[in-house]
Design an enzyme around this catalytic site. Structure first.
Site, PDB file in Angstrom:
ATOM      1  N   ASP A 144       0.697  -1.059  -0.163  1.00 47.30           N
ATOM      2  CA  ASP A 144      -0.035   0.041   0.009  1.00 47.30           C
ATOM      3  C   ASP A 144       1.030   1.230  -0.034  1.00 47.30           C
ATOM      4  O   ASP A 144       1.597   1.461   0.965  1.00 47.30           O
ATOM      5  CB  ASP A 144      -0.874  -0.183   1.210  1.00 47.30           C
ATOM      6  CG  ASP A 144      -1.877   1.212   1.064  1.00 47.30           C
ATOM      7  OD1 ASP A 144      -2.466   1.514   0.391  1.00 47.30           O
ATOM      8  OD2 ASP A 144      -1.549   1.979   2.196  1.00 47.30           O
ATOM      9  N   THR A 169      -3.273   5.105  -3.985  1.00 49.00           N
ATOM     10  CA  THR A 169      -2.152   5.857  -3.309  1.00 49.00           C
ATOM     11  C   THR A 169      -0.708   5.543  -3.944  1.00 49.00           C
ATOM     12  O   THR A 169       0.124   6.656  -4.103  1.00 49.00           O
ATOM     13  CB  THR A 169      -1.940   5.232  -1.944  1.00 49.00           C
ATOM     14  OG1 THR A 169      -2.107   3.988  -1.825  1.00 49.00           O
ATOM     15  CG2 THR A 169      -3.124   5.955  -1.279  1.00 49.00           C
ATOM     16  N   THR A 170      -0.560   4.550  -4.605  1.00 52.33           N
ATOM     17  CA  THR A 170       1.012   4.401  -5.378  1.00 52.33           C
ATOM     18  C   THR A 170       0.417   4.868  -6.702  1.00 52.33           C
ATOM     19  O   THR A 170       1.658   5.533  -7.216  1.00 52.33           O
ATOM     20  CB  THR A 170       1.058   2.615  -5.570  1.00 52.33           C
ATOM     21  OG1 THR A 170       0.897   1.941  -4.232  1.00 52.33           O
ATOM     22  CG2 THR A 170       2.259   2.847  -6.234  1.00 52.33           C
ATOM     23  N   ASP A 186      -9.307  -0.380   1.770  1.00 52.29           N
ATOM     24  CA  ASP A 186      -9.291   0.147   0.466  1.00 52.29           C
ATOM     25  C   ASP A 186     -10.636  -0.292  -0.179  1.00 52.29           C
ATOM     26  O   ASP A 186     -10.919   0.887  -1.052  1.00 52.29           O
ATOM     27  CB  ASP A 186      -8.038  -0.159  -0.202  1.00 52.29           C
ATOM     28  CG  ASP A 186      -6.787   0.527   0.520  1.00 52.29           C
ATOM     29  OD1 ASP A 186      -6.871   1.298   1.453  1.00 52.29           O
ATOM     30  OD2 ASP A 186      -5.499   0.228  -0.157  1.00 52.29           O
TER      31      ASP A 186
END
Length: 525
Positions: free
Chosen positions: A62, A95-96, A388
Site C-alpha cells: 500500500d 495511493t501508489t 481500501d
C-alpha cells in the site's frame, strides 16, 4: 562585497540546483513504490530499528502505508507523501498510482528543462494537458446506477480490481462479495464507522466472513445471561469500582476495624444505589468503557442485566452509533439519556475467543468483517486491503460513474492529450506531448511489474486506441491486449483524483526555484 543573509550553518540552493534536487527526490519516491503497482506488484517489508521479533514489522504494498512509514529529508519527496495521504483520505485507493504518475510527469519535465524550456511554459502546457485528459476521462465514464443487476456487477468488478493488487488477490471473488454487501448495507452513506473489521489470528484467509450486526471483542460478566432478546442497551463511561476514595491525596484514619467495615459498607451501598438507578431505566444490557468490579457485576447479575466491561473507546463510540444510543456518564436525569436497541445480544465464539454480537441493531447498516489469517502481518495487510476496497466502493456509490482499467484510461487520456497538442502553437505543445508520454508510462510500469514485454504490449495498446478501440486494456495474467469492459473496472472519482493530484503536485514542485534550509539547532552540554 558579499553580504551574509542567513545565519551561520543555513544553506541555500538556487535555480537549476534547487529544481534538480526537487525533481530527483520526487522521482526517487516514485521509483521506490512503482514496483508495488498493479496485480503483479511486489510487497515491501518495513522494519523499525527498535523493533524486536514481529513488533514494528509491516509487510505491505500500500503506497500510503509505505510512504508514511519511512523518514524523508527531501522537500519534494514530502510533497508526494502528502498527496498520497490525501488520495488515501479522499478515495481510499490509488495511493501508489498518484505518486508514480507525479514522478513520471516530473521525469518528463526534467528532460524539457534540459532543453532550456522555461518552467512556466512547461506548467502552462501541463495545465492544458490535464484539462484535455480530464475531459477525455469524463467522456469515457459511464454509469449503470439505474440497472440494479449491472450496477452490482460494476461494484463487484471495482472491488475485484482493487483487491487484485493486494494480499487478498487469491480470494478476490469472495472478498469482493463481502465488501460490496457491506457497503450496500450503508444505503448510500460514506460513513464507514458502521462497518467494523475484526482480526483474529488462526485458520486461513479464506475462512474470513461478513457477519450481520456489530461484534464487540469483549466478554460477558460472570453469572450473567448469555442471550438477550429485545435488548435495551445503555452505553456508558462511568466508574464502577468501590475500593478507592476518588479525591486525590485524600487520607482516612480509623481507630479500629469496625470503622473500616463501616467505610466499606458505605461504599457498597453507594454502588448498590448507582446500580439500582441504572436498572430502573429498564435496560437489560449495560456496556461500560471502564472496569466493572465484582460487587456491581454481582448486582447486575442479580437484576438479570448483561454487563460488559472495559470496552475500548472506539468500540463504545461505534456501538453507540449503530444501536442508536448515546454514551452516558451520569444517571440522575434518566429522561435525558438515550438508550440503544437491537434485536439480540449474544455470546459468539470466533477462533478460540468469546465475543459479544449485537444483531438487528437500530441502525440496520451495521456489519462486521471477521478476518482470519496465519500471522499478524497478514491480518494487518488484509485489513488495509479491505479498507481500501470498502472506501473506493462507498465513494463509487456517491459518484456512480465508472471507467476501465488495465491501462485503458491512461492510454485514452494520452491519446486525447496528443490530439489536443497538435492544435496548440508554440512550446506548450511539446510540454503536452511530454505529459501524454508520462501517462503512457503507467501501462508500461504495469507490464514491467508483471514480467511482460512492455514495449510490445504498450505499442499494441496504443495502436488499438488509435484504431478506435477505446475500451482496450492490458490483461496482465495472459499478457495480451483485450477489451476490458466488465473485466477491469475502476472508479471514475479515483482516476480523476489521481490525475488532478499528480499534476498539481508536479506543478508545485516545478514552480520552486529556491530551497533555504535553516541552520540545525545547536545542542548545549
Amino acid at each position: 562585497m558579499s553580504t551574509q543573509l542567513f545565519n551561520e550553518g543555513a544553506t541555500e540552493e538556487r535555480a537549476e540546483n534547487a529544481r534538480l534536487s526537487n525533481i530527483i527526490g520526487a522521482i526517487a519516491v516514485g521509483d521506490l513504490v512503482k514496483s508495488t503497482l498493479g496485480p503483479k506488484g511486489m510487497d515491501k517489508i518495513l522494519q523499525s530499528a527498535t523493533s524486536r521479533g514481529g513488533d514494528g514489522l509491516i509487510v505491505t504494498n500500500d503506497g500510503a502505508t509505505i510512504l508514511k512509514s519511512i523518514p524523508l529529508d527531501n522537500a519534494a519527496a514530502k510533497v508526494l507523501v502528502n498527496i498520497s495521504k490525501v488520495q488515501d483520505d479522499e478515495v481510499g485507493d490509488g495511493t501508489t498510482s498518484v505518486c508514480v504518475l507525479a514522478a513520471e510527469i516530473l521525469r518528463q519535465a526534467e528532460q524539457l528543462l534540459d532543453q532550456r524550456m522555461h518552467p512556466q511554459t512547461i506548467i502552462d502546457g501541463f495545465r492544458l494537458a490535464t484539462a484535455s485528459a480530464r475531459e477525455a476521462l469524463e467522456r469515457s465514464a459511464v454509469s449503470h446506477k439505474d440497472d440494479e443487476a449491472q450496477w452490482r456487477e460494476d461494484l463487484l468488478s471495482i472491488a475485484r480490481t482493487t483487491l487484485s493488487s493486494k494480499v487478498l488477490a487469491a480470494d478476490k471473488h469472495k472478498f469482493a462479495e463481502v465488501c460490496v454487501d457491506a457497503v450496500l448495507r450503508l444505503k448510500g452513506s460514506t460513513n464507514l464507522d458502521r462497518i467494523q473489521i475484526i482480526k483474529k489470528a488462526g485458520g486461513k484467509v479464506s475462512d474470513s466472513y461478513l457477519s450481520d450486526g456489530f461484534i464487540l471483542n469483549k466478554k460477558i460478566g460472570v453469572n450473567q445471561p448469555r442471550l438477550i432478546k429485545g435488548a435495551r442497551i445503555m452505553v456508558a463511561n462511568t466508574p464502577m469500582d468501590t475500593d478507592k476514595v476518588k479525591v486525590f491525596g485524600a487520607k482516612i484514619k480509623v481507630s479500629d476495624t469496625a470503622q473500616l467495615a463501616e467505610l466499606e459498607r458505605a461504599e457498597r451501598e453507594k454502588m448498590r444505589a448507582k446500580v439500582q438507578k441504572i436498572a430502573a431505566m429498564g435496560i437489560n444490557v449495560f456496556v461500560n468503557r471502564q472496569l466493572i468490579y465484582n460487587w456491581p457485576e454481582q448486582l447486575f447479575a442479580d437484576a438479570g442485566i448483561m454487563a460488559i466491561e472495559h470496552a475500548d473507546f472506539d468500540g463504545v463510540e461505534r456501538l453507540a452509533l449503530v444501536t442508536g444510543g448515546e454514551i452516558a456518564s451520569s444517571f440522575d436525569s434518566p429522561e435525558l439519556l438515550k438508550l440503544g436497541a437491537c434485536d439480540t445480544v449474544e455470546e459468539v465464539i470466533i477462533g478460540e475467543d468469546r465475543m459479544v454480537k449485537f444483531g438487528g441493531a437500530a441502525a440496520g447498516q451495521a456489519c462486521t468483517v471477521v478476518l482470519r489469517g496465519g500471522t499478524g502481518q497478514m491480518l494487518d495487510e488484509a485489513e488495509r486491503s479491505i479498507h481500501d476496497a470498502i472506501a473506493v466502493l462507498s465513494q463509487t456509490i456517491a459518484e456512480p460513474r465508472i471507467v476501465y482499467g488495465g491501462g485503458c484510461s491512461e492510454m485514452l487520456m494520452s491519446k486525447a492529450v496528443d490530439d489536443a497538442a497538435k492544435l496548440v502553437p508554440g512550446k506548450k505543445s511539446i510540454a503536452m506531448e511530454a505529459f501524454a508520454k508520462a501517462l503512457r508510462q503507467m501501462p508500461t510500469i504495469l507490464a514491467d511489474n508483471a514480467g511482460l514485454d512492455s514495449a510490445d504490449l504498450v505499442a499494441r495498446l496504443r495502436a488499438a486506441h488509435y484504431d478506435g478501440k477505446s475500451t482496450s486494456g492490458l490483461d496482465l495474467f495472459e499478457g495480451d491486449v483485450i477489451d476490458v469492459v466488465g473485466k477491469v473496472t475502476e472508479s471514475f472519482k479515483l482516476k480523476r483524483q489521481v490525475l488532478l493530484s499528480a499534476s498539481e503536485a508536479a506543478e508545485m514542485i516545478l514552480r520552486v526555484d529556491d530551497i533555504i534550509r535553516c541552520a540545525p539547532r545547536q545542542r548545549r552540554n
